[in-house]
Design a protein around this motif. Sequence first.
Motif, PDB file in Angstrom:
ATOM      1  N   SER A  48       0.812  -0.958   0.357  1.00 51.82           N
ATOM      2  CA  SER A  48       0.191   0.043   0.387  1.00 51.82           C
ATOM      3  C   SER A  48       1.023   1.398   0.003  1.00 51.82           C
ATOM      4  CB  SER A  48      -1.346  -0.276   1.301  1.00 51.82           C
ATOM      5  OG  SER A  48      -1.676  -1.232   1.431  1.00 51.82           O
ATOM      6  N   TYR A  49       1.893   1.122   0.496  1.00 55.05           N
ATOM      7  CA  TYR A  49       3.080   2.123   1.106  1.00 55.05           C
ATOM      8  C   TYR A  49       3.486   2.395  -0.307  1.00 55.05           C
ATOM      9  CZ  TYR A  49       2.151   2.183   5.788  1.00 55.05           C
ATOM     10  OH  TYR A  49       1.670   2.738   7.077  1.00 55.05           O
ATOM     11  N   LEU A  50       4.133   1.366  -1.042  1.00 52.02           N
ATOM     12  CA  LEU A  50       4.341   1.766  -2.169  1.00 52.02           C
ATOM     13  C   LEU A  50       3.914   1.823  -3.383  1.00 52.02           C
ATOM     14  CD1 LEU A  50       6.855   1.158  -4.236  1.00 52.02           C
ATOM     15  CD2 LEU A  50       6.122  -1.643  -4.707  1.00 52.02           C
ATOM     16  N   SER A  70       1.367   4.286  -3.178  1.00 54.09           N
ATOM     17  CA  SER A  70       1.252   5.674  -2.718  1.00 54.09           C
ATOM     18  C   SER A  70       2.858   6.523  -3.034  1.00 54.09           C
ATOM     19  CB  SER A  70       0.816   5.723  -1.843  1.00 54.09           C
ATOM     20  OG  SER A  70       1.234   5.803  -0.338  1.00 54.09           O
ATOM     21  N   GLY A  71       3.774   5.916  -2.701  1.00 56.70           N
ATOM     22  CA  GLY A  71       5.180   6.538  -3.492  1.00 56.70           C
ATOM     23  C   GLY A  71       5.385   6.375  -2.039  1.00 56.70           C
ATOM     24  N   ARG A  72       5.368   6.406  -0.780  1.00 51.84           N
ATOM     25  CA  ARG A  72       5.810   6.049   0.524  1.00 51.84           C
ATOM     26  C   ARG A  72       7.254   5.001  -0.062  1.00 51.84           C
ATOM     27  NH1 ARG A  72       1.231   6.914   5.047  1.00 51.84           N
ATOM     28  NH2 ARG A  72       2.927   6.723   6.173  1.00 51.84           N
ATOM     29  N   PHE A  73       7.730   5.038   0.264  1.00 51.82           N
ATOM     30  CA  PHE A  73       9.216   4.594  -0.502  1.00 51.82           C
ATOM     31  C   PHE A  73       9.780   3.483   0.805  1.00 51.82           C
ATOM     32  CE2 PHE A  73       9.175   6.441  -4.804  1.00 51.82           C
ATOM     33  CZ  PHE A  73       8.151   6.081  -5.636  1.00 51.82           C
ATOM     34  N   THR A  74      10.028   4.825   1.288  1.00 55.13           N
ATOM     35  CA  THR A  74      10.816   4.252   2.644  1.00 55.13           C
ATOM     36  C   THR A  74       9.841   3.351   3.510  1.00 55.13           C
ATOM     37  OG1 THR A  74      12.426   6.253   2.793  1.00 55.13           O
ATOM     38  CG2 THR A  74      12.151   5.248   4.590  1.00 55.13           C
ATOM     39  N   GLU A  75       8.618   4.056   3.665  1.00 59.55           N
ATOM     40  CA  GLU A  75       7.942   3.315   4.361  1.00 59.55           C
ATOM     41  C   GLU A  75       7.411   1.575   3.930  1.00 59.55           C
ATOM     42  OE1 GLU A  75       6.575   6.787   4.019  1.00 59.55           O
ATOM     43  OE2 GLU A  75       5.393   6.635   6.213  1.00 59.55           O
ATOM     44  N   ALA A  76       7.260   1.570   2.832  1.00 56.50           N
ATOM     45  CA  ALA A  76       7.437   0.635   2.108  1.00 56.50           C
ATOM     46  C   ALA A  76       8.569  -0.642   2.078  1.00 56.50           C
ATOM     47  CB  ALA A  76       7.186   1.011   0.149  1.00 56.50           C
ATOM     48  N   GLU A  77       9.689  -0.124   1.836  1.00 55.36           N
ATOM     49  CA  GLU A  77      10.822  -1.077   2.449  1.00 55.36           C
ATOM     50  C   GLU A  77      11.200  -1.425   3.450  1.00 55.36           C
ATOM     51  OE1 GLU A  77      15.734  -0.722   0.967  1.00 55.36           O
ATOM     52  OE2 GLU A  77      14.478   0.914   1.878  1.00 55.36           O
ATOM     53  N   GLU A 117       8.303  -1.893   5.454  1.00 60.87           N
ATOM     54  CA  GLU A 117       7.644  -3.401   5.690  1.00 60.87           C
ATOM     55  C   GLU A 117       7.611  -4.660   5.131  1.00 60.87           C
ATOM     56  OE1 GLU A 117       5.565  -2.908   7.993  1.00 60.87           O
ATOM     57  OE2 GLU A 117       5.686  -0.827   8.976  1.00 60.87           O
TER      58      GLU A 117
END
Length: 246
Positions: A104-106, A108-115, A117
């Motif tokens: 979900s973070y990916l 929406s472009g929230r790459f640091t949080e995506a990585e 999680e």
Amino acid sequence: MKKIAVWAVLLLIAAGAAGCKKTEKAIMEEETSLSSNSAINKEISSLKDKLSSAKDDFAKSEIIGKISDLQSQKGDFGQAVKSANESIKLYPGLAMPHYVLGKSYLASGRFTEAEFELQTAVGIDEKLQPAYFELGNLYFKLAKYPESIENYNLAVKYDAKDYQSYNNLGSVYYRTNKDADAETNFNKVVSLKPEFAPVYKNLGILYELKKKDKKKAASYYGEYLKRRPNAPDRAAVKIWIANLEK
């Protein structure tokens, strides 16, 4: 004419041009999508019914984690994030809600949080194949190509029929000038999922720009249009073919 970058096929556009009359195929695809969402909604409802009889926080967390995954499959990332966080609050040691958060973070472009999680998810379950696919996508977007290749390879290790990872591997290899590896992976997609239209455009780009084979390039572009007659870039691809056939 300059080509659309091959990596753009990582995101598939299903909608046609606004205002165009729907074809029978488009209507059928829409009905299939609605039917799929209806089935997912029923599954979500069934899981919610089981929550009241869950014996402990672990069981509740597991159920809510499954709900979050289904919500993400529908594209309802807001609800997916809410459910995933609820699941993690109850029991942080399950891989699925961390995967859903990362996905979900990916989106929406929230790459640091995506990585964070997604890495947490595979740390908990090293065989969680979809998380490796999303990590491959993440690192591709960040132009971290060795990491992208590593994760796509892990994705196909745990699911040898994952044609999307093979397609994306081909795209990364194309981007890093490993043309033979790009072709191998694109051809793997053709063998696994011959109806997957974007791979033919990828092969066309590869043959035109790297192999300098106009005839084969035009053939692949034609196959792309045949497989995806309502492609949003249809007009552009037809011009590519016309230029190659001059």
